[in-house]
Design a protein around this motif. Structure first.
Motif, short mmCIF file in Angstrom:
data_model
loop_
_atom_site.label_atom_id
_atom_site.label_comp_id
_atom_site.label_asym_id
_atom_site.label_seq_id
_atom_site.Cartn_x
_atom_site.Cartn_y
_atom_site.Cartn_z
N UNK A 110 -4.44 5.34 -7.39
CA UNK A 110 -3.28 4.55 -6.96
C UNK A 110 -3.72 3.48 -5.96
N UNK A 111 -4.23 2.35 -6.46
CA UNK A 111 -4.60 1.28 -5.53
C UNK A 111 -3.35 0.70 -4.88
N UNK A 112 -3.50 0.34 -3.63
CA UNK A 112 -2.34 -0.14 -2.87
C UNK A 112 -2.81 -1.10 -1.80
N UNK A 240 4.18 -6.84 3.46
CA UNK A 240 4.32 -6.55 2.03
C UNK A 240 3.41 -5.38 1.65
N UNK A 241 3.98 -4.47 0.88
CA UNK A 241 3.19 -3.36 0.33
C UNK A 241 3.15 -3.53 -1.17
N UNK A 263 -6.60 -3.06 1.90
CA UNK A 263 -6.39 -2.37 0.63
C UNK A 263 -6.99 -0.97 0.75
N UNK A 264 -6.49 -0.03 -0.06
CA UNK A 264 -7.08 1.31 -0.01
C UNK A 264 -8.19 1.46 -1.05
N UNK A 265 -8.53 0.36 -1.72
CA UNK A 265 -9.59 0.38 -2.71
C UNK A 265 -10.93 0.02 -2.06
N UNK A 266 -11.76 1.05 -1.80
CA UNK A 266 -13.00 0.83 -1.06
C UNK A 266 -13.94 -0.13 -1.82
#
Lengths: 380, 78
Positions: A110-112, A240-241, A263-266
């Motif tokens: 779940x990329x965010x 914004x999310x 972003x939570x995508x490392x």
């Protein structure tokens, strides 16, 4: 008799302790008002305690880290695989997320993104909303009803006027975009307002049905891959999310704060911001995942894991294809996973094992080079 | 294309290219060679931005949660 700030500064200036501790020491010394003798005593005590708190040479920090993260991890398994929403967006939490982080997955499940806005946009709800439409990927099903006219071999798109206005798009813009992307004849209907007619190149059913399928994949506005954007007020600014993550493209949009967007995508952080940011990202994500479950793991353990993952200039996973798989020792690799393959390959290549590490020495039954085992007497 | 400096981002600590003398004193302090330092790739966005060359060492000033400020060194590799 209290001494001046300048004297305190000069007394603590050359101490070999971290800056955060020096600052606390300085603040407290000024607040309380100490004499020279007292400060000397305090400094001696601080030094002594700092030295005591330091990791000793030959200490097995990796094992301590593994246990300190592993033990809370066992408690996580019981409450796993459930989702909690941040601003109505589902994010993977708990053990699955932690595994994702240490496995250094290229794409998290779940990329965010958290998009901070520049001041002008952050305080104005309309401007923030406008920006959200710039970012969210708009597809045809958001805007119109698509019907296949089998009699005339057309694809008829009836646009909703209200939605168009809301998302500040016009029928002409959509027609242009479709022309650009689809390579078919696009005409705007003269009789009915907001109607676009698509005619396939060859008048066959197959072409028409393919066209009807393809049209749903065209991104009419926004950034491909951003499925949803939610506006939320944090404190006194709008943030914004997003569901889905496209860091590089989002940073190009006017109004996005390029210093605080996250972003939570490392993998994406690594590509856009580099290895040091990726290291920080891993620490933040792992720590948040654990904290969310009510578990507190000392940040230094997580920092160690993150440092190891990032030490070679790229994000490597902890596991067979990363840290453990690249160990120099054959025995150490064989002890981890796929034992037979490693031993067989090593035998065929004629590898040497210098028995420098811990695992290989345990396997052959020698004292390991840790703690007192790594201390030797040298006669001169 | 929008132009902005990556180094302003809150996730990215300060990177600077080290001088020969400074590097020597650090290596002496830890008694290691420079190839024993952690690495950073030359196509890393930050390395591109500060323009470091392969073989140079960058000094990174991290904001550490435990130490306040901490120094880290990375060797630029291909």
């Amino acid at each position: 008799m209290a001494i001046s700030e300048a004297t305190i500064d000069s007394m603590i200036a050359n101490l070999d302790i971290p800056t955060s501790m020096l600052e606390t020491l300085r603040e407290d010394a000024i607040k309380v008002g100490v004499s020279k003798k007292e400060l000397e005593d305090i400094i001696a005590k601080v030094n002594e305690n700092y030295e005591y708190a330091c990791v000793e040479p030959c200490e097995a920090v990796g094992v301590v880290s593994a246990q300190s993260i592993g033990e809370p991890g066992t408690q996580m398994t019981m409450r796993t695989f459930h989702y909690a929403g941040v601003a109505e967006i589902n994010v993977t939490l708990g053990l699955p997320r932690l595994i994702e982080i240490v496995d250094a997955r290229k794409q998290p499940s779940t990329p965010m993104m958290t998009i901070a806005l520049e001041e002008e946009y952050a305080t104005d709800r309309d401007k923030a909303r406008h920006l959200a439409w710039e970012i969210e990927a708009t597809h045809i099903e958001h805007l119109a009803d698509v019907t296949t006219d089998l009699a005339n071999m057309h694809l008829i798109i009836d646009l909703h006027e209200k939605t168009l206005k809301y998302r500040s798009l016009t029928a002409d813009e959509i027609a242009d975009k479709l022309r650009e992307e689809m390579d078919v004849m696009v005409t705007i209907s003269n009789d009915i307002q907001n109607q676009i007619i698509l005619t396939p190149n060859a008048p066959s059913y197959r072409e028409l049905l393919q066209l009807a399928k393809k049209i749903h994949n065209v991104t009419l506005k926004g950034i491909e891959g951003i499925k949803r954007v939610v506006i939320r007020k944090d404190g006194d600014e709008y943030t914004l999310y997003t569901e889905g993550s496209q860091l590089k493209n989002v940073l190009q949009i006017e109004g996005v704060d390029t210093t605080r967007t996250y972003t939570n995508n490392i993998g994406e952080i690594y590509e856009v911001f580099g290895i040091e940011a990726a290291r920080n990202g891993i620490i933040t994500e792992a720590n948040n995942t654990l904290a969310e479950q009510g578990l507190t793991v000392d940040i230094r353990h997580i920092m160690l894991v993150s440092d190891i993952m990032c030490s070679d200039g790229e994000v490597k996973q902890i596991g067979r294809h990363g840290i453990s798989g690249e160990k120099a020792s054959v025995f150490a690799r064989a002890a981890f996973e796929v034992t037979v393959n490693h031993l067989l390959d090593a035998g065929m290549r004629g590898d040497y094992d210098k028995l420098n590490g811990v695992t290989e020495n345990i396997i052959v039954g020698q004292p390991i080079k840790l703690g007192t085992g790594d201390v030797h007497l040298i006669s001169k | 294309m929008r132009k902005f400096s990556l180094l302003d981002h809150e996730l990215i600590p300060k990177h600077e290219i080290m001088s020969e003398d400074e590097l020597k004193s650090v290596l002496n302090q830890y008694k290691i060679g420079k190839e024993q330092l952690p690495k950073i790739k030359d196509d890393d966005p930050i390395i591109q931005e500060i323009g470091a060359q392969v073989g140079e060492v960058v000094k990174i000033t991290r904001n550490s949660q435990t130490a306040g400020e901490a120094y880290y060194y990375r060797l630029v590799i291909m």
